[in-house]
Design an enzyme around this catalytic site. Sequence first.
Site, PDB file in Angstrom:
ATOM      1  N   ASP A  85       0.869  -1.165   0.000  1.00 43.72           N
ATOM      2  CA  ASP A  85       0.000   0.000   0.000  1.00 43.72           C
ATOM      3  C   ASP A  85       0.916   1.229   0.000  1.00 43.72           C
ATOM      4  OD1 ASP A  85      -2.316   1.717   0.611  1.00 43.72           O
ATOM      5  OD2 ASP A  85      -1.457   1.801   2.612  1.00 43.72           O
TER       6      ASP A  85
ATOM      7  N   ASP B 125      -0.242   5.136   1.024  1.00 39.05           N
ATOM      8  CA  ASP B 125      -0.532   6.051   2.136  1.00 39.05           C
ATOM      9  C   ASP B 125      -0.537   5.308   3.470  1.00 39.05           C
ATOM     10  OD1 ASP B 125      -0.837   8.178   0.415  1.00 39.05           O
ATOM     11  OD2 ASP B 125      -2.995   7.918   0.215  1.00 39.05           O
TER      12      ASP B 125
ATOM     13  N   ASP C 177      -1.355  -0.854   5.881  1.00 35.48           N
ATOM     14  CA  ASP C 177      -1.709  -0.411   7.228  1.00 35.48           C
ATOM     15  C   ASP C 177      -3.204  -0.495   7.516  1.00 35.48           C
ATOM     16  OD1 ASP C 177      -2.273   1.763   5.425  1.00 35.48           O
ATOM     17  OD2 ASP C 177      -2.383   3.096   7.158  1.00 35.48           O
TER      18      ASP C 177
END
Length: 219
Positions: free
Chosen positions: A15, A17, A161
Site C-alpha cells: 500500500d 498512504d 496499514d
Amino acid sequence: MKMALRMMLRGVVFDMDGTLTVPAIDFTSMYRAVLGDDYGRAAAGGRPVDILHEIEQWSPRRQERAYSIITEIEEEASGRLQIMPGARELCEYIDAKCIRRGLITRNVKASVDFFHSRFGLKEFNPALSREFRPYKPSAAPLLHICNMWGLSPEEVLMVGDSAKDDVVCGKTAGALTCLLDESDRYDVTTLPAEQCPDFKVKSLFEVGDLLQERFELCP
C-alpha cells in the site's frame, strides 16, 4: 498467528498512504467534506463507510464534484509528503534479492507519480492507483499484479496499514498478508477472520526482519 516454516516468496506488494509514506491526509475531514450529513449519520450508527464505494452510487455530476474535493485534499497533502522510516532500506533489500516489488493504492495516479519522483526510489512495477477498478478491498488489483508477474498469490506478500482494505485484499486473493500497525490500533484477536493478517509489525524495519527470518526469497 505466525507460521512455523520458512515460506517461498517471489514478490511483495505495498500500500502507499500510511505504509510507504507517513500519513498526511485527515481522512475524517475528507469524509465529512465529501459525504456531509451522510457521514455523520453513518458514524453515529457505527456503520463503516467506504468513501469510494459511496461515491460510485451517486450521479455523474455529484461524483465529479466529490472527486474534485478529494483530489484537492490529496494535492494539498502532497506538499507534506514524507517517506516512511525504513521504506528506502526495505526497497533496496528487496531489489538486492531480485524479487518483485509492486504497489496498490486507492490514491490517484498523479500521487503515485509524485511519490516516485519525490523520493527517487526505483519505481514499483506495476503501481496500480484508483484508476484501476475495482480497487481495494477487492482482490482484483492484487490478482492482476500476480498475473502480470506470472506468480501464484501464495508466493506474494501484501503489506499495508489497513485491515479492512489491504489485509482483506491480500487474503481474498490468496496471498500472505502483513499489517503495519505503528500505534497498536488493531487487536488481531478481535478482528474478523477476513481482516486478520498472517503477520503484524510496527515498522517497515520489522518487515525487513520478517523477510529475512520467515521467508526464502526466490528471484
